[in-house]
Design a protein around this motif. Structure first.
Motif, PDB file in Angstrom:
ATOM      1  N   ARG A 244      81.095  57.242  89.129  1.00 44.69           N
ATOM      2  CA  ARG A 244      82.107  56.196  88.944  1.00 44.69           C
ATOM      3  C   ARG A 244      81.720  55.269  87.784  1.00 44.69           C
ATOM      4  N   THR A 245      80.445  54.938  87.676  1.00 41.83           N
ATOM      5  CA  THR A 245      79.976  54.089  86.577  1.00 41.83           C
ATOM      6  C   THR A 245      80.155  54.805  85.237  1.00 41.83           C
TER       7      THR A 245
ATOM      8  N   ALA B 119      82.393  57.083  84.543  1.00 44.05           N
ATOM      9  CA  ALA B 119      83.821  57.100  84.238  1.00 44.05           C
ATOM     10  C   ALA B 119      84.296  55.752  83.717  1.00 44.05           C
ATOM     11  N   ALA B 120      83.761  54.653  84.278  1.00 40.34           N
ATOM     12  CA  ALA B 120      84.146  53.317  83.819  1.00 40.34           C
ATOM     13  C   ALA B 120      83.631  53.053  82.408  1.00 40.34           C
ATOM     14  N   ARG B 121      82.466  53.582  82.071  1.00 44.77           N
ATOM     15  CA  ARG B 121      81.887  53.369  80.753  1.00 44.77           C
ATOM     16  C   ARG B 121      82.665  54.154  79.689  1.00 44.77           C
TER      17      ARG B 121
ATOM     18  N   PRO C 151      86.086  55.755  79.811  1.00 45.77           N
ATOM     19  CA  PRO C 151      87.374  56.122  80.419  1.00 45.77           C
ATOM     20  C   PRO C 151      88.197  57.078  79.566  1.00 45.77           C
TER      21      PRO C 151
END
Length: 371
Positions: A106-107, A109-111, A113
Motif C-alpha cells: 500500500r505504501t 502504491a501511494a508513493r 500512484p
C-alpha cells in the motif's frame, strides 16, 4: 559456494485470470488460502498475482522438480477457486489494479500512484549464491553485456489488453518505467553499490533496498546475486535453461574476479540498446552484441553466451541439461513466438487461456511423454 558450485533458487510470478474472458481475477487471497501449508507460494503487489520460490538447490534437476511441483500446486489451487494461473510476463487481456492488502504494498502504491495501473507484470528472478557482497558487486558489473541475451531467452509477453503489442517482452518497457529499473552499474566496490542504493532511497525513487529494482542486484535478504531481467518463462524447460545460463554466468564472473581479469566496459547506452532489441524482437529476431554493439541475431548471441559459460557449465555438471534445453527452445520457439502461435489457433480468449494454462502447468509435456 565453498566448492565452486553456486547454490541457486528461482522465483516465478504468475497472473490469475478468469478462464472464460481472460480478464485478471483478484483471487490471490483465496488461492493463497488454499496453499496455507506451502511456504513457497506468497502474495505479490497486485491481487491477481502470486509468486513462488523454490528451495535452495545445487542441481538443475532439483530446480526443475521444484518448479514443476510449485506450478502444479498453484494451478490446482487456482482451479479450486474458479480461475487459472498463467506464466506470462503481462496479463494478455487487461489488468485490474487492486493492490494487495499489505502495508508495504500500500505504501509503494501511494508513493508511485501513476505506475500502479501498469504494474502486475510477472518476472523470473534467479538467485545464485556468492561468497561475499564484494564478490557479488564484481559479478554484477560483469553481467552487463549478457542481460540482453537472457531477456531474449525469456521474452514471453507479446499481448497487452487483448492486442499484440509488437513487443516480444511488453513487460520490459512497462517495468522499466519504475525509477530504479535499470542495468547494474559499473560499480568499483561495495561502497559504490551501497551509495547507488542509498541515493535512490534518498531521492524518493524507492522505499527501501527491496524496492530498488536494478535488473541484477545484490539480494537485500539473501547472500546472493539476484538476476531480475527475465520475463516469467512460459515453460518450465525454458526456466531451467535460464537458470543454468544465469548460474553459469555468475560462476564464470567469480572465476574471472579471482584471476584479477578486468571487467568489460559496457556503456549504459549500449546496455540499454541490447535490452531494448531483446524486448522488442525476442529470441527469433535481431539483437545487439552487448560487448561490441555489433548487430547479431539473438540466437547467435545466446550461442556466444553458451561458449562463454561452457567451462563453468561442464564443471558444475549442467552442460548436458543446458544444451538439451537450448536445442528444445530453438526447435519450438521462445515464449512470445509460442504465445502468438497459440493465439492464432484459438478462436476465443477462453481457448487461448486454456492453451497458456496447459503449457504453464506442463500438460503439453505430459501428453508428449504419454504418446
Amino acid at each position: 559456494m565453498d566448492d565452486g558450485r553456486g547454490t541457486v533458487g528461482v522465483e516465478e510470478e504468475f497472473v490469475l485470470v478468469d478462464p472464460r474472458s481472460g480478464a485478471t481475477a483478484a483471487a490471490a487471497p483465496r488461492v493463497l488460502a488454499q496453499l496455507a501449508d506451502e511456504p513457497g507460494v506468497m502474495a505479490e503487489f497486485l491481487r491477481f498475482q502470486v509468486e513462488t520460490a523454490t528451495e535452495v538447490h545445487r542441481s538443475l534437476p532439483q530446480v526443475r522438480a521444484d518448479l514443476i511441483r510449485l506450478r502444479h500446486r498453484v494451478a490446482e489451487a487456482a482451479e479450486h477457486v474458479g480461475c487459472v494461473a498463467l506464466a506470462t510476463g503481462v496479463a494478455p487481456f487487461g489488468r485490474a489494479s487492486q493492490v494487495t492488502a499489505d502495508p508495504r504494498f500500500r505504501t509503494l502504491a501511494a508513493r508511485f500512484p501513476a505506475l500502479v495501473g501498469e504494474a502486475g507484470t510477472c518476472a523470473c528472478h534467479i538467485h545464485v549464491g556468492v561468497p561475499s557482497r564484494a564478490a557479488g558487486v564484481a559479478v554484477l558489473t560483469r553481467l552487463r553485456p549478457w542481460l540482453g541475451a537472457l531477456l531474449a531467452v525469456s521474452a514471453n509477453s507479446p499481448y497487452v489488453d487483448g492486442l499484440d503489442s509488437g513487443w516480444a517482452s511488453a513487460r520490459y518497457p512497462l517495468w522499466s518505467r519504475w525509477p530504479t529499473a535499470r542495468p547494474p552499474g559499473e560499480w568499483r566496490d561495495v561502497g559504490d553499490y551501497d551509495a547507488a542504493v542509498e541515493g535512490a532511497i534518498r531521492r524518493g525513487q524507492a522505499l527501501d533496498a527491496r524496492s530498488v529494482y536494478f535488473y541484477a542486484r545484490l539480494s537485500p535478504r539473501h547472500p546472493t546475486v539476484e538476476v531480475r531481467i527475465a520475463d516469467v518463462c512460459l515453460d518450465v524447460a525454458d526456466a531451467v535453461l535460464l537458470t543454468g545460463l544465469v548460474r553459469g554466468l555468475v560462476v564464470t564472473a567469480l572465476a574471472e574476479q579471482r584471476r584479477g581479469a578486468p571487467p568489460p566496459r559496457v556503456p549504459d547506452a549500449l546496455a540499454e540498446r541490447a535490452l531494448r532489441a531483446a524486448a522488442r524482437y525476442g529470441l527469433a529476431g535481431p539483437g545487439v552484441d552487448g560487448l561490441t554493439g555489433t548487430p547479431m541475431a539473438h540466437e547467435e548471441l545466446v550461442e556466444d553466451l553458451l561458449a562463454y559459460v561452457r567451462p563453468a557449465l561442464r564443471a558444475m555438471g549442467d552442460l548436458d541439461d543446458v544444451l538439451a534445453a537450448w536445442c528444445a527452445l530453438r526447435s519450438r520457439g521462445g515464449g512470445a513466438e509460442r504465445q502468438r502461435a497459440l493465439r492464432a489457433e484459438s478462436g476465443t480468449p477462453a481457448e487461448f487461456v486454456a492453451h497458456l494454462a496447459a503449457v504453464t502447468r506442463g500438460e503439453d509435456r505430459e501428453r508428449e511423454a504419454a504418446q
